[in-house]
Enzyme design. Structure first.
Site, PDB file in Angstrom:
ATOM      1  N   TYR A  32       0.878  -1.234   0.046  1.00 24.52           N
ATOM      2  CA  TYR A  32      -0.138  -0.125   0.051  1.00 24.52           C
ATOM      3  C   TYR A  32       1.060   1.186   0.083  1.00 24.52           C
ATOM      4  CZ  TYR A  32      -3.970   3.160   1.162  1.00 24.52           C
ATOM      5  OH  TYR A  32      -4.918   4.079   1.205  1.00 24.52           O
ATOM      6  N   LYS A  82       1.191   4.194  -2.862  1.00 24.35           N
ATOM      7  CA  LYS A  82       0.554   5.615  -2.870  1.00 24.35           C
ATOM      8  C   LYS A  82       1.864   6.476  -2.980  1.00 24.35           C
ATOM      9  CE  LYS A  82      -3.545   4.800  -1.783  1.00 24.35           C
ATOM     10  NZ  LYS A  82      -4.788   5.136  -2.934  1.00 24.35           N
TER      11      LYS A  82
HETATM   12  P1  NAP Z   1     -13.192   1.238   0.347  1.00 25.94           P
HETATM   13  O1  NAP Z   1     -14.022   1.506   1.598  1.00 25.94           O
HETATM   14  O2  NAP Z   1     -12.490  -0.080   0.550  1.00 25.94           O
HETATM   15  O3  NAP Z   1     -13.946   1.167  -0.910  1.00 25.94           O
HETATM   16  C1  NAP Z   1     -13.116   1.350  -2.113  1.00 25.94           C
HETATM   17  C2  NAP Z   1     -14.149   1.321  -3.278  1.00 25.94           C
HETATM   18  O4  NAP Z   1     -12.972   1.024  -4.412  1.00 25.94           O
HETATM   19  C3  NAP Z   1     -15.270   0.155  -3.337  1.00 25.94           C
HETATM   20  O5  NAP Z   1     -16.127   0.540  -3.864  1.00 25.94           O
HETATM   21  C4  NAP Z   1     -14.255  -0.802  -4.039  1.00 25.94           C
HETATM   22  O6  NAP Z   1     -15.201  -1.873  -4.638  1.00 25.94           O
HETATM   23  C5  NAP Z   1     -13.958  -0.167  -5.022  1.00 25.94           C
HETATM   24  N1  NAP Z   1     -12.691  -1.024  -5.691  1.00 25.94           N
HETATM   25  C6  NAP Z   1     -11.793  -1.434  -5.072  1.00 25.94           C
HETATM   26  N2  NAP Z   1     -10.921  -2.197  -5.889  1.00 25.94           N
HETATM   27  C7  NAP Z   1     -11.652  -2.324  -7.202  1.00 25.94           C
HETATM   28  C8  NAP Z   1     -11.419  -2.774  -8.494  1.00 25.94           C
HETATM   29  N3  NAP Z   1     -10.355  -3.624  -8.526  1.00 25.94           N
HETATM   30  N4  NAP Z   1     -12.334  -2.581  -9.310  1.00 25.94           N
HETATM   31  C9  NAP Z   1     -13.257  -1.638  -9.157  1.00 25.94           C
HETATM   32  N5  NAP Z   1     -13.343  -1.099  -7.845  1.00 25.94           N
HETATM   33  C10 NAP Z   1     -12.594  -1.536  -6.932  1.00 25.94           C
HETATM   34  O7  NAP Z   1     -11.927   2.076   0.385  1.00 25.94           O
HETATM   35  P2  NAP Z   1     -11.843   3.796   0.927  1.00 25.94           P
HETATM   36  O8  NAP Z   1     -11.426   3.879   2.311  1.00 25.94           O
HETATM   37  O9  NAP Z   1     -13.175   4.775   0.572  1.00 25.94           O
HETATM   38  O10 NAP Z   1     -10.712   4.232  -0.006  1.00 25.94           O
HETATM   39  C11 NAP Z   1     -10.820   5.158  -1.097  1.00 25.94           C
HETATM   40  C12 NAP Z   1      -9.540   5.847  -1.673  1.00 25.94           C
HETATM   41  O11 NAP Z   1      -9.192   6.640  -0.465  1.00 25.94           O
HETATM   42  C13 NAP Z   1      -8.574   4.702  -1.828  1.00 25.94           C
HETATM   43  O12 NAP Z   1      -7.771   4.879  -2.910  1.00 25.94           O
HETATM   44  C14 NAP Z   1      -7.672   4.468  -0.447  1.00 25.94           C
HETATM   45  O13 NAP Z   1      -6.264   4.090  -0.629  1.00 25.94           O
HETATM   46  C15 NAP Z   1      -7.698   6.081  -0.002  1.00 25.94           C
HETATM   47  N6  NAP Z   1      -7.513   6.144   1.231  1.00 25.94           N
HETATM   48  C16 NAP Z   1      -8.523   5.647   2.214  1.00 25.94           C
HETATM   49  C17 NAP Z   1      -8.000   6.049   3.451  1.00 25.94           C
HETATM   50  C18 NAP Z   1      -8.842   5.334   4.671  1.00 25.94           C
HETATM   51  O14 NAP Z   1      -8.397   5.208   5.956  1.00 25.94           O
HETATM   52  N7  NAP Z   1     -10.155   4.898   4.448  1.00 25.94           N
HETATM   53  C19 NAP Z   1      -7.076   6.789   3.950  1.00 25.94           C
HETATM   54  C20 NAP Z   1      -6.297   7.521   2.790  1.00 25.94           C
HETATM   55  C21 NAP Z   1      -6.347   7.083   1.614  1.00 25.94           C
HETATM   56  P3  NAP Z   1     -15.490  -3.379  -4.135  1.00 25.94           P
HETATM   57  O15 NAP Z   1     -15.826  -3.156  -2.389  1.00 25.94           O
HETATM   58  O16 NAP Z   1     -16.782  -3.902  -4.755  1.00 25.94           O
HETATM   59  O17 NAP Z   1     -14.294  -3.978  -4.277  1.00 25.94           O
END
Ligand code: NAP
Length: 243
Positions: free
Chosen positions: A148, A152
């Site tokens: 991860y 990033k």
């Molecule tokens: P999340 O809750 O896991 O949601 C991710 C979304 O992306 C889900 O709808 C998932 O669909 C979709 N996705 C994942 N893999 C995919 C694939 N191979 N093809 C198509 N869709 C896909 O994640 P989040 O926390 O909202 O994170 C969103 C972004 O913010 C990411 O880039 C993450 O790295 C970044 N981020 C998150 C955090 C945190 O703490 N949450 C912090 C910093 C940055 P499915 O569930 O159907 O796979």
């Protein structure tokens, strides 16, 4: 200051859950026409019922599917590369399969989708705006986050290169780098209080981010209010990066 995105068509990847879903809601509230891309059809169906968006199902681990989905999205003014995955493994146990999968979604799919969408923007000559969802993990080392953090870090560099080469076409490219955000991914990685307590202690505001706070920062960067902001790596982290 109101953010008005009416007349703009916005593609959001990973819009089924978490931050991406909140971005879809916020951009709709700002008047944009949303195209939501995600992997699970049930998430897309419930989002379409909520905000009346166009939906595209795709698995971004697959390069051909990523390209097909971006082409299906057609004419796009605003792109949010939000889809991302995190699979936790200690460095010595990090497998090639997991490393490749995380890099495929978090970096390669951003390259492929942005190329397709940016070519369309350039052909139409109206410019555009792109926001990549990175993380504070791009520039700090977090235990068990080899794939991860690496992905990033690479994504921040991809953002800079995109900004450099797409800027002359009036396509603005920026990055949002949140701290732990309370989504399904955030719960998976940081839900255990033994992990979250020391992380919280490093955030001067002493709280994690909410999806809405991240989504509103994205909407601002996509809007004309941010017309001179380009190539920025913007933390939404309660001050984590200064500690
Ligand atoms: P999340 O809750 O896991 O949601 C991710 C979304 O992306 C889900 O709808 C998932 O669909 C979709 N996705 C994942 N893999 C995919 C694939 N191979 N093809 C198509 N869709 C896909 O994640 P989040 O926390 O909202 O994170 C969103 C972004 O913010 C990411 O880039 C993450 O790295 C970044 N981020 C998150 C955090 C945190 O703490 N949450 C912090 C910093 C940055 P499915 O569930 O159907 O796979």
């Amino acid at each position: 200051m109101d953010i008005n995105l009416s007349g703009k068509r916005a593609l959001i990847t990973g819009a089924g859950k978490g931050i991406g879903r909140e971005i879809a809601v916020v951009l709709t509230e700002c008047g944009a026409e949303v195209v939501a891309l995600s992997r699970t059809q049930a998430d897309l169906d419930s989002l379409r019922a909520e905000i009346a968006c166009q939906t595209i199902r795709a698995d971004l681990t697959n390069a051909d599917d990523a390209r097909r989905a971006a082409e299906e999205a057609s004419e796009i003014d605003l792109l949010v590369n939000n889809a991302g995955i995190s699979i936790l493994q200690p460095f010595l146990e990090t497998t090639v399969e997991v490393f490749d999968e995380v890099l495929a979604v978090n970096v390669r799919a951003v390259l492929i989708i942005s190329q397709v969408i940016a070519r369309g923007m350039i052909a139409r000559g109206d410019g555009g705006a792109i926001v990549n969802l990175s993380s504070t993990a791009s520039s700090v080392a977090l235990r068990d986050h080899t794939s991860y953090c690496t992905s990033k870090g690479a994504l921040d560099q991809l953002t800079r290169i995109m900004a450099l080469e797409l800027g002359p076409h009036q396509i603005r490219v920026n990055s949002i780098n949140p701290t732990v955000t309370l989504t399904p991914m955030g719960e998976m990685a940081w839900g255990d209080p033994a992990k979250s307590r020391p992380m919280l202690a490093r955030i001067p505001l002493e709280r994690f981010a909410k999806p809405r706070q991240v989504a509103e920062a994205v909407a601002y960067l996509l809007s004309d209010h941010a017309d001179m902001i380009h190539g920025a790596i913007l933390p939404v982290d309660g001050g984590f990066w200064i500690t």
